[in-house]
Design an enzyme around this catalytic site. Sequence first.
Site, short mmCIF file in Angstrom:
data_model
loop_
_atom_site.label_atom_id
_atom_site.label_comp_id
_atom_site.label_asym_id
_atom_site.label_seq_id
_atom_site.Cartn_x
_atom_site.Cartn_y
_atom_site.Cartn_z
CG ASP A 109 -96.40 15.86 2.42
OD1 ASP A 109 -97.03 16.29 3.40
OD2 ASP A 109 -96.19 14.64 2.23
C1 BGC Z 1 -97.94 13.58 5.11
C2 BGC Z 1 -99.19 14.06 4.37
C3 BGC Z 1 -100.09 14.79 5.32
C4 BGC Z 1 -99.32 15.94 5.93
C5 BGC Z 1 -100.12 16.73 6.93
C6 BGC Z 1 -97.26 14.69 5.86
O1 BGC Z 1 -96.27 14.17 6.71
O2 BGC Z 1 -97.04 13.02 4.17
O3 BGC Z 1 -99.86 12.96 3.80
O4 BGC Z 1 -101.22 15.23 4.65
O5 BGC Z 1 -98.18 15.42 6.63
O6 BGC Z 1 -100.33 16.01 8.09
#
Ligand code: BGC
Length: 745
Positions: free
Chosen positions: A235
Site C-alpha cells: 500500500d
Molecule cells: C490506500 C489504497 C490506495 C493507495 C493509492 C492508500 O492510502 O489505502 O487503497 O490504493 O493509497 O492511492
Amino acid sequence: MTDPTLRTPAEIVARLTLEEKASLTSGLDFWHTEPVLRENIPSVMLTDGPHGVRKQTAEGDHLGLHSSVPATCFPPAVALGCSFDPELLERVGAALGTEARALQVGVLLGPGINIKRSPLCGRNFEYLSEDPLLSGVLGAALVRGIQSRGVGTSLKHFAANNQETDRMRVSADIDPRPLREIYLRGFQRVVQDAHPWTVMCSYNRINGVYSSRNPWLLTDVLRGEWGFDGLVVSDWGAVDDRVASLRAGLDLEMPATGGRTDAEIVASVRAGSLDEAVLDEAAGRVVGLVQKIVGGADPDATFDSEAHHALAREVAGQSIVLLRNETGLLPLAADTDVAVIGELARTPRYQGAGSSRINPTRLDNALDEIRALSSREVPFAAGYALDGSEAAALVDEAVTLAGDADIAVVFLGVPAELESEGFDRDDLELPASQTALLDAVLAANPNVVVVLSNGGVVRLSGFAERVPAIVEGWLLGQAGGGALADVLYGVVNPSGRLAETIPVRLEDTPAYTNFPGEHGHVRYGEGLFVGYRDYDARGLDVSFPFGHGLSYTTFEYTDASVEADRDPRVHVTVTNTGERAGAEVVQVYIGVPDSSVTRPARELKGFGKVHLEPGESRRIVITLRRDDLAYWDTRADSWIVEGGTYTVEIGASSRDIRQCLHVEIDGDAVRIPLTMESSLGELFRNPAAAEIVMQAFGSMGGDVGIDESVLKMAASMPIGRIAGFAPGVDPGQIQQLLDAANQQT
Ligand code: BGC
C-alpha cells in the site's frame, strides 16, 4: 531494442545490473514503476480504483486531493455488495478495465474486500460485506471482469485492514480461526478463483507483524498455500523496512522513495546480508507484470462514456435496498403528488472521500430524475444545510411542502466530512438537523418515504417504525440519482439485499468493546462472531438483518432438496407470486449443530439471484463448495470438514428462513497425534488408542477407572499426569503406549 515479451522474466533479469534490479522493485513516481529502457522495460501505471479510474496527470496523492481525468464513477463497493450479483459485477469490472485500458492504466488498484468488522470503519464504503463468502465471490467477479480487458487488479488491503484509526501502525490481534475463517477467506477465494495480477499488502500489522514484511502472510500463506503467482505491491507508504519487506515476499514498493530504499537493497546485497536471488525473484515478478500490461495495452483504445453511464445507472438500480414498504407507498405512480425534501436530493453524495475519489464524467441528481419521471410539478425544499448549520427557515419551508403533498420523499444521509478514508466514525447517527427535519415532516404528513445516502450503516431504530417506506441508497456512483428515481417509480423493481446487518444500537455491534483498540493494538475479541454471526449467536434484535431487502413483488420457495455430494447441491423452486417482474436473492446458510468446535448458528455458503416474470416458477440449483464447509483446525493447522449432519437453511435473509433441510457430510480424516498433553477425554474418543491404553493399564495394574462419572471427571486430565495418581505407571511406559496408539491410527 529487444521486445521484452519475447524473453522470460528470468532471462531479462539475468541481463540487469544490481542497481537496475533494485530500481525495478520500487516506484518511479507516485503512480509509475521504474523503467529500464536499455532492456526495453517500460514504466507502467498503477492507479486507483476501485470503482472508477482515478488517473492523475499532474500532482499525485493517495488522499484524493488533486484532480484526475474524467472517468465513470460506478457505485462504490458498499452498493455493489448489495446486488448479490456476480455477473453484474463482472460487467462492471469489464467496463472498469475498458476505461483503464483507454486511459493507459496498467493496474487498477482494487477491489478492496476487507470485512466490515465494525460499522464505524470510515472506509466501509469501499468494502463489500461483513461476510467472507459474499466478499470473495463478488471480489472474484470484479477481478475477472477487469482483467478480461488486459488490465491488472490489485486485491487489497491484504490483510485485516478493518479500521482507519491508527491504520498505518495498529496491530490487528486476531486468533487463528477468525483470521482464517473470516478475514483471509475472501482473499483466498479471489486469489484461487480469479488470479489477480497483484495483491496489495495492508498498512497495519497482524499479530504484531507489519503486513508489508510478514513472510507468513506474503509467502507461506499467499504463495505457498494459495498458489498466488502474481506480484505483491505495498500500500502507498506501507513499507517501513524495505529489505525486510523484500525478504518477506513484497515485490514492489510504492510510491517512489527517490532511490533511498533501492540503495538499501543494493547495500544489503553487497554486504551479503540479502541474497541476490530474492531480489531477482521480485524483479522478475515486476518484469512479468510489465509484460502482461504491455500485452494487454492498446494505444487506440477508447470507451463509450454514455454507455458506461447507463451501466452505472443499471448497476445502482440493482444495488438499492428497499428496507421497508409498510403501507405500499412505493412504487410511486407518475401522477402521484409528491414533494421532494432534503438537500441530498439536489446535491448527491455518491462516493466516499480519499484515494478512491473519482472525477465523474457526468453527475445525475435524484431531484431532476424524479422530475423527469413524474407527470406533475414536483416541488422541492432543501430542509437542512449539508454543513449541519441551523436552518429553521428551511425546516418550515419543507413542512409546508410536505403538508400540501400526498407523499413526502425525504432524502437523508451522512455528510461527506463524517465518513472518509483515514478516520473512523464516532457513532452511527444521522445529523440531528436531519432527524429533527424528519420529525417535523412526519408531523405534517405521515406518508413519508425516506431515501438514505450513506457509506456506512446508520442507526434507524427510534424512527424507522414511524416511517412507512425506507430506501437504502448507500453511495450509488454518478448515475445514482437516476437509479433512485427508477426504484421510487417502479421502473426498476428493487432487488438489492443487505450485505451487512443494520443493528439496533451501536452498543449491540460485535466489536463494540474492542474497537478501535488502544496503544497500537486492536483485539478482535469477538472472534468468529462478526456481523450476523454474532447477532444470531446472542439472539439480539436487529433493525434489518443481513440479506434483507424487499421487492415490489413476492416470492415463494417450494420443494427444496439437497444432494449430498462432494460439493452438495441445493435445489429449490422459486415462484414470483406477485404482479410484477422481479428478482429474488436466494440465500443458503449452513450450520453444524453437533459440531465439535464453536461455530456460528448459520453461515452463508451459497446464493443465487433469479429474475422471474409474474407467475413464473424456476427450479434453481445452488452448489455449496466442500471447501466452504470447512473450519480452520488449530491443532492440525489446516482446514477440516467435519463429518456429520449439517443444517441447510434456504432463506430470503438470515432471519427469513423459508426451508430447512439436513444433509449428511462425510468428514475429512483428521489425524491429531496423541501426546503426553492429550487429555483422557481425547484419548477415549480415539477408539484404537482407548483400547490399547486400557489394556495396557489393566496389565500394569494401573487404574484409570472406566466408570462413566469417573471418566467425566477425569476427561480433562492430560494423560502425562496420570503417573502422579497411579504409582504403578511410569511416564516412559505411557509414552510407549501413545507411540503404539499413534502408529495404529
Ligand atoms: C490506500 C489504497 C490506495 C493507495 C493509492 C492508500 O492510502 O489505502 O487503497 O490504493 O493509497 O492511492
